[in-house]
Design a protein around this motif. Sequence first.
Motif, PDB file in Angstrom:
ATOM      1  N   TRP A  43       0.826  -1.211   0.000  1.00  0.00           N
ATOM      2  CA  TRP A  43       0.000   0.000   0.000  1.00  0.00           C
ATOM      3  C   TRP A  43       0.857   1.257   0.000  1.00  0.00           C
ATOM      4  N   ASN A  44       1.850   1.300   0.845  1.00  0.00           N
ATOM      5  CA  ASN A  44       2.683   2.502   0.947  1.00  0.00           C
ATOM      6  C   ASN A  44       3.475   2.769  -0.330  1.00  0.00           C
ATOM      7  N   ARG A  45       3.861   1.719  -1.030  1.00  0.00           N
ATOM      8  CA  ARG A  45       4.639   1.888  -2.251  1.00  0.00           C
ATOM      9  C   ARG A  45       3.792   2.353  -3.426  1.00  0.00           C
ATOM     10  N   ARG A  46       2.489   2.002  -3.439  1.00  0.00           N
ATOM     11  CA  ARG A  46       1.689   2.204  -4.646  1.00  0.00           C
ATOM     12  C   ARG A  46       0.593   3.252  -4.523  1.00  0.00           C
ATOM     13  N   GLN A  47       0.222   3.650  -3.303  1.00  0.00           N
ATOM     14  CA  GLN A  47      -0.967   4.491  -3.176  1.00  0.00           C
ATOM     15  C   GLN A  47      -0.812   5.846  -3.848  1.00  0.00           C
ATOM     16  N   THR A  48       0.395   6.362  -3.964  1.00  0.00           N
ATOM     17  CA  THR A  48       0.586   7.630  -4.659  1.00  0.00           C
ATOM     18  C   THR A  48       0.961   7.441  -6.125  1.00  0.00           C
ATOM     19  N   ALA A  49       1.231   6.193  -6.515  1.00  0.00           N
ATOM     20  CA  ALA A  49       1.645   5.928  -7.897  1.00  0.00           C
ATOM     21  C   ALA A  49       0.460   5.677  -8.818  1.00  0.00           C
ATOM     22  N   TYR A  50      -0.662   5.218  -8.263  1.00  0.00           N
ATOM     23  CA  TYR A  50      -1.815   4.848  -9.064  1.00  0.00           C
ATOM     24  C   TYR A  50      -2.924   5.884  -8.942  1.00  0.00           C
ATOM     25  N   GLN A  51      -3.622   6.116 -10.041  1.00  0.00           N
ATOM     26  CA  GLN A  51      -4.812   6.944 -10.048  1.00  0.00           C
ATOM     27  C   GLN A  51      -6.002   6.028 -10.373  1.00  0.00           C
ATOM     28  N   PHE A  95     -13.790   0.001 -11.355  1.00  0.00           N
ATOM     29  CA  PHE A  95     -12.749   0.912 -10.884  1.00  0.00           C
ATOM     30  C   PHE A  95     -11.481   0.592 -11.665  1.00  0.00           C
ATOM     31  N   ALA A  96     -11.021   1.565 -12.433  1.00  0.00           N
ATOM     32  CA  ALA A  96      -9.839   1.374 -13.272  1.00  0.00           C
ATOM     33  C   ALA A  96      -8.643   2.055 -12.628  1.00  0.00           C
ATOM     34  N   PHE A  97      -7.537   1.319 -12.525  1.00  0.00           N
ATOM     35  CA  PHE A  97      -6.315   1.798 -11.890  1.00  0.00           C
ATOM     36  C   PHE A  97      -5.274   2.106 -12.971  1.00  0.00           C
ATOM     37  N   TYR A  98      -4.746   3.315 -12.925  1.00  0.00           N
ATOM     38  CA  TYR A  98      -3.778   3.770 -13.922  1.00  0.00           C
ATOM     39  C   TYR A  98      -2.482   4.195 -13.243  1.00  0.00           C
ATOM     40  N   GLN A  99      -1.388   3.982 -13.960  1.00  0.00           N
ATOM     41  CA  GLN A  99      -0.120   4.607 -13.601  1.00  0.00           C
ATOM     42  C   GLN A  99       0.221   5.527 -14.753  1.00  0.00           C
ATOM     43  N   ASP A 100       0.097   6.823 -14.522  1.00  0.00           N
ATOM     44  CA  ASP A 100       0.101   7.814 -15.597  1.00  0.00           C
ATOM     45  C   ASP A 100      -1.059   7.477 -16.532  1.00  0.00           C
ATOM     46  N   THR A 101      -0.776   7.142 -17.792  1.00  0.00           N
ATOM     47  CA  THR A 101      -1.867   6.806 -18.722  1.00  0.00           C
ATOM     48  C   THR A 101      -1.987   5.307 -18.963  1.00  0.00           C
ATOM     49  N   LYS A 102      -1.180   4.512 -18.295  1.00  0.00           N
ATOM     50  CA  LYS A 102      -1.185   3.066 -18.505  1.00  0.00           C
ATOM     51  C   LYS A 102      -2.210   2.402 -17.595  1.00  0.00           C
ATOM     52  N   LEU A 103      -3.107   1.609 -18.191  1.00  0.00           N
ATOM     53  CA  LEU A 103      -4.085   0.869 -17.413  1.00  0.00           C
ATOM     54  C   LEU A 103      -3.404  -0.303 -16.717  1.00  0.00           C
ATOM     55  N   ILE A 104      -3.489  -0.331 -15.385  1.00  0.00           N
ATOM     56  CA  ILE A 104      -2.815  -1.336 -14.576  1.00  0.00           C
ATOM     57  C   ILE A 104      -3.761  -2.466 -14.175  1.00  0.00           C
ATOM     58  N   ALA A 105      -4.977  -2.107 -13.760  1.00  0.00           N
ATOM     59  CA  ALA A 105      -5.904  -3.098 -13.211  1.00  0.00           C
ATOM     60  C   ALA A 105      -7.326  -2.564 -13.295  1.00  0.00           C
ATOM     61  N   PRO A 110      -0.627  -8.720 -16.319  1.00  0.00           N
ATOM     62  CA  PRO A 110       0.184  -9.837 -15.804  1.00  0.00           C
ATOM     63  C   PRO A 110       1.679  -9.530 -15.769  1.00  0.00           C
ATOM     64  N   GLU A 111       2.137  -8.583 -16.570  1.00  0.00           N
ATOM     65  CA  GLU A 111       3.551  -8.228 -16.564  1.00  0.00           C
ATOM     66  C   GLU A 111       3.948  -7.505 -15.278  1.00  0.00           C
ATOM     67  N   LEU A 112       2.959  -7.022 -14.532  1.00  0.00           N
ATOM     68  CA  LEU A 112       3.237  -6.275 -13.303  1.00  0.00           C
ATOM     69  C   LEU A 112       2.928  -7.087 -12.054  1.00  0.00           C
ATOM     70  N   GLU A 113       2.799  -8.393 -12.211  1.00  0.00           N
ATOM     71  CA  GLU A 113       2.407  -9.235 -11.080  1.00  0.00           C
ATOM     72  C   GLU A 113       3.362  -9.091  -9.897  1.00  0.00           C
ATOM     73  N   ARG A 114       4.635  -8.869 -10.155  1.00  0.00           N
ATOM     74  CA  ARG A 114       5.614  -8.751  -9.065  1.00  0.00           C
ATOM     75  C   ARG A 114       5.335  -7.543  -8.180  1.00  0.00           C
ATOM     76  N   HIS A 115       4.558  -6.587  -8.683  1.00  0.00           N
ATOM     77  CA  HIS A 115       4.202  -5.408  -7.889  1.00  0.00           C
ATOM     78  C   HIS A 115       2.917  -5.618  -7.082  1.00  0.00           C
ATOM     79  N   SER A 116       2.329  -6.803  -7.181  1.00  0.00           N
ATOM     80  CA  SER A 116       1.123  -7.169  -6.412  1.00  0.00           C
ATOM     81  C   SER A 116      -0.051  -6.211  -6.633  1.00  0.00           C
ATOM     82  N   PRO A 117      -0.420  -5.962  -7.891  1.00  0.00           N
ATOM     83  CA  PRO A 117      -1.555  -5.056  -8.119  1.00  0.00           C
ATOM     84  C   PRO A 117      -2.867  -5.603  -7.570  1.00  0.00           C
TER      85      PRO A 117
END
Length: 243
Positions: free
Chosen positions: A91-99, A150-160, A180-187
């Motif tokens: 949570w702490n690593r990603r909460q400010t990275a995703y919109q 609910f769509a999760f983006y990192q900048d303009t890239k759709l993450i989840a 699936p390429e971002l699985e290591r980041h536990s989306p």
Amino acid sequence: MNRETRRSRMVQLYQTPEHDCAYLDERQARSLFVDPYRAKSMPLYEALIDQGFRRSGDMIYRPDCRDCKQCIPLRIPVEEFRPRRFQRRIWNRRQTAYQVTEQPAEFDPAHFELFQRYMRSRHPDGEMAATTEEGYQQFISSNWALSSSFAFYQDTKLIAVAVTDILQNGLSAVYTFFDPELERHSPGVFCLLWQIQECKRRRLPWLYLGYWVPDCRKMSYKSQYLPHEVFIDDEWVRVSKLK
């Protein structure tokens, strides 16, 4: 007992034939489902979800296997939830990275493309790996449910994408899929934690996670969120620590 609870106990249920279990090898599964010709509503659905039922498209169902009780409804009391160390770290690593954006749970080409990549990577042999656009739409939405994507983006890239039903007393996590390429980041973990926070923001007490299947690795993760409640023998039972 309110009117919808009384009505839910009078709902006509049908039983599916036995078929191969989607979660456990060499097991046979069957389900109970609400009369498909019955008019459905959110109050009826909410009464049934508190009795262990679930939605898939327009169908409301509950596992009813002959010799197996592995599919256990699970919900999180969000105000009492305390994240474990690895969950706090994610949570702490990603909460400010995703919109996050919210839209009705309707067909979206970008969401469908992500869904296809997720299925090919995570469930290549499953029935849903070959889902069509129409099948995807029928799966995520219904004619009567109040449901959002609910769509999760990192900048303009759709993450989840987290398809979620909006209930009077909580949110129900219908289905979540991610790059699936971002699985290591536990989306997937992040999306679930975000849904817990969204429940709190909306002042809703529960996040319903569907069925926990202890012996299925892909479904066993749900028990990692504590405390939680499981629906066993027709009542919700509190679980405060891992066994």
